[in-house]
Design a protein around this motif. Structure first.
Motif, PDB file in Angstrom:
ATOM      1  N   THR A 290       2.220   1.759  -3.462  1.00 43.63           N
ATOM      2  CA  THR A 290       1.146   2.149  -4.383  1.00 43.63           C
ATOM      3  C   THR A 290       0.778   3.621  -4.189  1.00 43.63           C
ATOM      4  O   THR A 290       0.563   4.354  -5.145  1.00 43.63           O
ATOM      5  CB  THR A 290      -0.106   1.269  -4.180  1.00 43.63           C
ATOM      6  OG1 THR A 290       0.281  -0.093  -4.336  1.00 43.63           O
ATOM      7  CG2 THR A 290      -1.182   1.586  -5.167  1.00 43.63           C
ATOM      8  N   THR A 291       0.723   4.049  -2.938  1.00 33.13           N
ATOM      9  CA  THR A 291       0.339   5.436  -2.649  1.00 33.13           C
ATOM     10  C   THR A 291       1.429   6.404  -3.062  1.00 33.13           C
ATOM     11  O   THR A 291       1.127   7.538  -3.436  1.00 33.13           O
ATOM     12  CB  THR A 291       0.066   5.618  -1.148  1.00 33.13           C
ATOM     13  OG1 THR A 291      -0.125   4.394  -0.495  1.00 33.13           O
ATOM     14  CG2 THR A 291      -1.159   6.443  -0.900  1.00 33.13           C
TER      15      THR A 291
ATOM     16  N   THR B 101       0.823  -1.194   0.000  1.00 36.58           N
ATOM     17  CA  THR B 101       0.000   0.000   0.000  1.00 36.58           C
ATOM     18  C   THR B 101       0.863   1.252   0.000  1.00 36.58           C
ATOM     19  O   THR B 101       0.569   2.207  -0.722  1.00 36.58           O
ATOM     20  CB  THR B 101      -0.929   0.006   1.246  1.00 36.58           C
ATOM     21  OG1 THR B 101      -1.696  -1.188   1.241  1.00 36.58           O
ATOM     22  CG2 THR B 101      -1.843   1.210   1.265  1.00 36.58           C
TER      23      THR B 101
END
Length: 59
Positions: A56-57, A53
């Motif tokens: 991805t961010t 995550t």
């Protein structure tokens, strides 16, 4: 109290170490080592999700 590893790799390695301990122990000591290995395996799973995550961010 020992510090809890935070990366997926560290958690996986700790789970492996605890499983190796469980092999060489018996009774409640073995059960405890297996239970702790399971906890670290779950922490590794959470860390993988967190690390994925985070990447991805950032993109």
């Amino acid at each position: 109290m020992a510090a809890i590893p935070l990366t997926a790799l560290e958690c996986s390695l700790e789970a492996e170490r605890l499983l190796q301990q469980a092999i060489h122990r018996s009774g409640p000591d073995s059960d405890r080592a297996i239970a702790m290995a399971n906890v670290y395996a779950q922490l590794a799973h959470v860390a993988i999700i967190r690390e994925t995550t985070d990447r991805t961010t950032e993109q």
